[in-house]
Design an enzyme around this catalytic site. Structure first.
Site, PDB file in Angstrom:
ATOM      1  N   CYS A 157     -71.490  12.343  63.779  1.00  0.00           N
ATOM      2  CA  CYS A 157     -70.686  11.594  62.809  1.00  0.00           C
ATOM      3  C   CYS A 157     -70.168  10.285  63.415  1.00  0.00           C
ATOM      4  O   CYS A 157     -69.367  10.301  64.355  1.00  0.00           O
ATOM      5  CB  CYS A 157     -69.529  12.475  62.351  1.00  0.00           C
ATOM      6  N   CYS A 181     -66.394   9.826  63.232  1.00  0.00           N
ATOM      7  CA  CYS A 181     -65.760  10.734  64.191  1.00  0.00           C
ATOM      8  C   CYS A 181     -65.768  10.122  65.590  1.00  0.00           C
ATOM      9  O   CYS A 181     -64.780  10.192  66.325  1.00  0.00           O
ATOM     10  CB  CYS A 181     -66.479  12.080  64.231  1.00  0.00           C
TER      11      CYS A 181
END
Length: 145
Positions: free
Chosen positions: A67, A70
């Site tokens: 991600c 993230c």
């Protein structure tokens, strides 16, 4: 004398300590390491409930290695751990490695932040937040608790 129970980031054992000692760099009664290392701790299915059961608020970052947001948020979360401990504990849970915990909390988008105290969910927020927004959200959640 008021005491709190929190976990050791090194050995995972629970420790009870007086609240007036929080700022005095307390050590774990079992492994003798510093209780507050100023870095996020990794959560697993085995230790998740113990980590969020702390008397101190615990902010959990549900994330995944693939991600992009993230990855961008990770340095801010690490800085938050350094700045906020021992007032707040920071924990990261990799949703790919620990899908059973992510499923239990119906994590559908990442990063997702959840704030717990004594195992009770206090608040939840999705997205890689800027630091100011994150701190504002945290303060509002902690004041309501």
């Amino acid at each position: 004398m008021t005491t709190i129970t929190t976990f050791c980031g090194h050995c995972g054992r629970l420790n009870r300590l007086p609240t007036d000692r929080l700022s005095q760099q307390p050590r774990c009664g079992h492994c003798q390491q510093m209780l507050f290392a100023g870095q996020p701790l990794a959560a697993t299915a085995d230790n998740f409930d113990r980590l969020i059961g702390s008397d101190l608020p615990v902010l959990v970052d549900f994330w995944a290695s693939w991600c992009g947001p993230c990855q961008q948020f990770a340095p801010l979360f690490e800085a938050l751990a350094r700045e906020q401990e021992p007032r707040l504990r920071c924990v990261k849970l990799d949703t790919e490695a620990q899908p059973q915990v992510a499923s239990r909390y119906a994590i559908r988008s990442i990063p997702t932040l959840m704030l717990f105290r004594q195992g009770k969910l206090l608040g939840q927020m999705q997205g890689a937040l800027p630091k100011g927004v994150l701190l504002q959200w945290l303060e509002s959640q902690l004041q309501q608790a």
